[in-house]
Design an enzyme around this catalytic site. Sequence first.
Site, PDB file in Angstrom:
ATOM      1  N   GLY A 127      61.308 -14.748  13.816  1.00 60.67           N
ATOM      2  CA  GLY A 127      61.187 -15.697  12.702  1.00 60.67           C
ATOM      3  C   GLY A 127      60.449 -15.089  11.528  1.00 60.67           C
ATOM      4  O   GLY A 127      60.790 -15.334  10.362  1.00 60.67           O
ATOM      5  N   GLN A 158      54.572 -18.448   7.535  1.00 58.52           N
ATOM      6  CA  GLN A 158      55.887 -17.906   7.199  1.00 58.52           C
ATOM      7  C   GLN A 158      56.419 -18.540   5.917  1.00 58.52           C
ATOM      8  O   GLN A 158      56.990 -17.856   5.055  1.00 58.52           O
ATOM      9  CB  GLN A 158      56.853 -18.101   8.371  1.00 58.52           C
ATOM     10  CG  GLN A 158      56.443 -17.243   9.571  1.00 58.52           C
ATOM     11  CD  GLN A 158      57.333 -17.405  10.776  1.00 58.52           C
ATOM     12  OE1 GLN A 158      58.255 -18.220  10.778  1.00 58.52           O
ATOM     13  NE2 GLN A 158      57.060 -16.637  11.810  1.00 58.52           N
ATOM     14  N   ASP A 170      50.068 -19.979  18.460  1.00 59.86           N
ATOM     15  CA  ASP A 170      50.794 -19.103  19.393  1.00 59.86           C
ATOM     16  C   ASP A 170      50.118 -19.014  20.759  1.00 59.86           C
ATOM     17  O   ASP A 170      50.694 -18.483  21.713  1.00 59.86           O
ATOM     18  CB  ASP A 170      50.930 -17.696  18.800  1.00 59.86           C
ATOM     19  CG  ASP A 170      51.874 -17.684  17.599  1.00 59.86           C
ATOM     20  OD1 ASP A 170      52.673 -18.624  17.447  1.00 59.86           O
ATOM     21  OD2 ASP A 170      51.804 -16.731  16.801  1.00 59.86           O
TER      22      ASP A 170
HETATM   23  C1  S3P Z   1      53.559 -15.979  11.926  1.00 57.48           C
HETATM   24  C2  S3P Z   1      53.314 -17.289  11.624  1.00 57.48           C
HETATM   25  C3  S3P Z   1      53.376 -18.367  12.612  1.00 57.48           C
HETATM   26  C4  S3P Z   1      53.366 -17.830  14.051  1.00 57.48           C
HETATM   27  C5  S3P Z   1      54.279 -16.651  14.221  1.00 57.48           C
HETATM   28  C6  S3P Z   1      53.897 -15.526  13.280  1.00 57.48           C
HETATM   29  C7  S3P Z   1      53.453 -14.970  10.843  1.00 57.48           C
HETATM   30  O1  S3P Z   1      54.567 -19.108  12.422  1.00 57.48           O
HETATM   31  O2  S3P Z   1      53.703 -18.849  14.970  1.00 57.48           O
HETATM   32  O3  S3P Z   1      54.209 -16.170  15.554  1.00 57.48           O
HETATM   33  O4  S3P Z   1      53.370 -13.767  11.143  1.00 57.48           O
HETATM   34  O5  S3P Z   1      53.444 -15.372   9.677  1.00 57.48           O
HETATM   35  P1  S3P Z   1      54.660 -20.335  11.357  1.00 57.48           P
HETATM   36  O6  S3P Z   1      54.398 -19.794  10.019  1.00 57.48           O
HETATM   37  O7  S3P Z   1      56.053 -20.870  11.502  1.00 57.48           O
HETATM   38  O8  S3P Z   1      53.622 -21.326  11.809  1.00 57.48           O
END
Ligand code: S3P
Length: 433
Positions: free
Chosen positions: A90, A165, A317
Amino acid sequence: MTSTISAEVRVPGDKSLTHRALMFAAAARGESRLSGLLAGADCRSTAAVLRALGVSIPPLPADGGELRINSVGIEAWRAPTEILDCGNSGTTVRLMMGLLAGRPFCAALTGDASLRSRPMRRVTEPLSRMGARVSELGDPDRLPVELCGGVLQPLAHRSPKASAQIKSAVLLAGISGRVPVEVWEPGLSRDHTERILRSLGVSITGEAPAEGGWRVSLEPPTGPLPPLEMDVPGDPSSAAFLISVALLARDGELLVPNVGINPTRTGFLTAVGRMGGRVEVLNQRESGGEPVADLLARPARLRGIEIGGDEVPSMIDELPVLAALAARSEGETIVRGAEELRAKESDRITAVVDNLRAIGVEAEELPDGFIVRGSDRPLKGRVRTYHDHRIAMAFGVLGALPGVELEIESPEIVDVSFPGFWETVRGLGGRRS
Ligand code: S3P
């Protein structure tokens, strides 16, 4: 709790920082020097996507050794000739969409079955408002999408979620499109992107406005981004699994050196402390603009706690492994305000609760969390990982305990964030009585 451990074990580099280090090195002009990178599958996806845009990136060293990336800068990125496959990651797809939004070409992005089932409009919607043209090539709000970048407008975005994110995608669009951006989020999510930008001399400020939440504002630099030097610390999310094994052992201790302790990532350590866990934070220092320490964990009798609200983003996480600890704690653990768990690599609320029940733990789903009732009864059964690395490792922690017999499906999925996890946990075994 009948095992003894005694060990010093390093964890692989931080996943969030590795993605960002690779992206910034590829967007900068000049030679970046990176070390301590995670070579797991998610970060290999980021490297592969950047290569498809014309950036030359050597293979990620598996031993954390130095990687040099020479780039002519984001202006030289070229249209990919094939669909950009972000695998299970993601962070790769959402942050890359931000960087691609300001580039004058089209790119199609996709991922594996898990990533194709996760929501994307949370990022494509603000990027569209900035001027990127996004076409959904499959189901609404899902990958694959085609994103055509170009001239962007400034944006003040109100994010519905505390999500690094989403925040990072908008900030990176501000960098690639050279427009000012502002993001308000309902709580402070991990701030690695902001710290790296600040270390590169970009004007970026954060504040807690009177209305609550967190607001970050970025003024884009006028010239190219300078190259990055970064020694990536160990991943606190990976350390959480090993610390959990140590907490549930009968005696001994475990030292995990050089772990990131950015306050936006340490909710797990705080929660464990409230459960009665003993984790000492030693030799605090700074490395690459991030706070780092050595963590020393000792076995403890844990008790259930309630978790909710503002503390969730800083341990989002780690909630699967916290559920594993809760299964061996006294009393009930209740997690609320964590509906975002349903939008991760799997629906982590269902995955945690169904698997706990399947192996003999009392657990209940809540719409936005779960309840786990701890016990020390023997546990046995088959764990369905849903191809989610953190589900596999959370149950791997329970499986490492005497009196627990688990068969974990697709254990190789741990390679996403923690290559060598199973060998490391086996190595902690020590004497069992
Ligand atoms: C992350 C942000 C988190 C986290 C993912 C890594 C990042 O997600 O759960 O494992 O590196 O920006 P979200 O931004 O969807 O909360």
